[in-house]
Scaffold this active site. Structure first.
Site, short mmCIF file in Angstrom:
data_model
loop_
_atom_site.label_atom_id
_atom_site.label_comp_id
_atom_site.label_asym_id
_atom_site.label_seq_id
_atom_site.Cartn_x
_atom_site.Cartn_y
_atom_site.Cartn_z
N HIS A 123 -8.49 8.01 2.80
CA HIS A 123 -7.87 9.34 2.88
C HIS A 123 -8.92 10.38 2.57
CE1 HIS A 123 -7.48 7.77 -1.21
NE2 HIS A 123 -7.64 9.02 -1.62
N CYS B 233 0.60 3.33 3.22
CA CYS B 233 1.31 2.67 4.34
C CYS B 233 2.81 2.90 4.20
CB CYS B 233 0.98 1.19 4.39
SG CYS B 233 -0.65 0.81 5.06
N CYS C 79 0.85 -1.20 0.00
CA CYS C 79 0.00 0.00 0.00
C CYS C 79 0.88 1.25 0.00
CB CYS C 79 -0.92 -0.02 1.22
SG CYS C 79 -1.79 1.54 1.47
N HIS D 133 -4.08 1.04 8.53
CA HIS D 133 -4.62 0.79 7.19
C HIS D 133 -6.10 0.45 7.27
CE1 HIS D 133 -4.64 -0.33 2.92
NE2 HIS D 133 -5.65 -1.09 3.34
N HIS E 128 -6.53 3.06 0.48
CA HIS E 128 -6.23 3.29 1.91
C HIS E 128 -6.98 4.59 2.21
CE1 HIS E 128 -3.06 3.58 5.38
NE2 HIS E 128 -3.97 4.55 5.56
N ASN F 59 -13.35 10.10 -1.89
CA ASN F 59 -13.79 9.36 -3.08
C ASN F 59 -13.95 7.89 -2.72
OD1 ASN F 59 -13.66 11.57 -4.95
ND2 ASN F 59 -11.43 11.39 -4.93
N GLY G 237 -13.82 7.84 -8.83
CA GLY G 237 -12.42 7.87 -9.26
C GLY G 237 -11.43 7.55 -8.15
N HIS H 107 -9.42 14.22 1.23
CA HIS H 107 -8.78 15.35 0.57
C HIS H 107 -9.24 16.65 1.23
CE1 HIS H 107 -7.79 13.06 -3.28
NE2 HIS H 107 -8.72 12.29 -2.76
P1 AMP Z 1 -8.26 9.15 -4.69
O1 AMP Z 1 -8.62 9.30 -6.13
O2 AMP Z 1 -9.28 9.76 -3.79
O3 AMP Z 1 -7.94 7.72 -4.33
O4 AMP Z 1 -6.96 10.02 -4.48
C1 AMP Z 1 -5.67 9.52 -4.41
C2 AMP Z 1 -4.76 10.73 -4.35
O5 AMP Z 1 -3.49 10.32 -3.90
C3 AMP Z 1 -4.58 11.44 -5.70
O6 AMP Z 1 -5.00 12.80 -5.58
C4 AMP Z 1 -3.07 11.31 -5.95
O7 AMP Z 1 -2.53 12.45 -6.58
C5 AMP Z 1 -2.53 11.12 -4.54
N1 AMP Z 1 -1.26 10.42 -4.46
C6 AMP Z 1 -0.91 9.26 -5.05
N2 AMP Z 1 0.34 8.91 -4.73
C7 AMP Z 1 0.81 9.89 -3.91
C8 AMP Z 1 2.06 10.13 -3.24
N3 AMP Z 1 3.08 9.27 -3.34
N4 AMP Z 1 2.18 11.25 -2.48
C9 AMP Z 1 1.15 12.11 -2.37
N5 AMP Z 1 -0.05 11.95 -2.97
C10 AMP Z 1 -0.22 10.86 -3.73
ZN ZN Z 2 -2.34 1.33 3.64
#
Ligand code: AMP
Ligand code: ZN
Length: 116
Positions: A102, A7, A4, A46, A100, A89, A95, A104
Site C-alpha cells: 500500500h 484483502c 489479510c 495481494h 499487503h 513503508n 514501521g 500512503h
Molecule cells: P504501514 O505501517 O505502512 O503498514 O501502514 C498501515 C496503515 O494501515 C496504517 O496507517 C493503519 O492506520 C492503516 N490501517 C490498518 N487497518 C486499517 C483499516 N481497517 N482501514 C483503514 N486503514 C487501516
Molecule cells: Zn492482501
C-alpha cells in the site's frame, strides 16, 4: 489472502471509506490518519510489499495503476495546490504494519524533512 486485512477490505468483508476504485486498485481513508488527508492506495491483487517480484510480473501493470491512481486522486481531491507526500513503508525500521502493498498519500499540513 484469507487473513489479510486489506484483502478483506477489497472483498468488502470489512468496511472502509473508499474514495476511488477501479479494476486494479482501491483508495481508502486511513483509519488512524497521520495528517488531515491520509489515504492508502492498495492494489486489489495481494502483493506482499514493494520488494515482491509479483509487482513486475509481465502484463499486470500494477505499478502503473498505482501511479495513475495517485494522479487521479490528487487531482480529484485538489491535493496538488498545496502539495502532498507519498510513502511506502518496508520492514521493521520503517514501521510496516500491514503486509499487503500500500502507498500512503498524506496531505493537508506541512511535513518535516527528513522524516522522523
Ligand atoms: P504501514 O505501517 O505502512 O503498514 O501502514 C498501515 C496503515 O494501515 C496504517 O496507517 C493503519 O492506520 C492503516 N490501517 C490498518 N487497518 C486499517 C483499516 N481497517 N482501514 C483503514 N486503514 C487501516
Ligand atoms: Zn492482501
Amino acid at each position: 489472502m484469507s487473513d489479510c486485512i486489506f484483502c478483506k477490505i477489497i472483498n468488502k468483508e470489512i468496511p472502509s471509506q473508499t474514495v476511488y476504485e477501479n479494476e486494479q486498485i482501491i483508495v481508502i481513508k486511513d483509519i488512524q490518519p497521520a495528517a488531515p488527508v491520509h489515504l492508502l492506495v492498495i492494489p486489489k491483487r495481494h502483493i506482499d510489499n514493494i520488494c515482491d517480484s509479483k509487482l513486475f510480473e509481465a502484463g499486470t501493470g500494477i505499478s502503473e495503476a498505482i501511479i495513475k491512481g495517485i494522479q487521479e486522486v490528487t487531482q480529484k481531491l485538489g491535493l496538488r495546490e498545496n502539495g502532498f507526500r507519498v510513502i511506502v513503508n518496508y520492514g521493521k525500521d520503517a514501521g510496516e504494519a500491514v503486509p499487503h502493498l500500500h502507498w500512503h498519500i498524506v496531505a493537508g499540513r506541512q511535513f518535516g524533512w527528513p522524516p522522523g
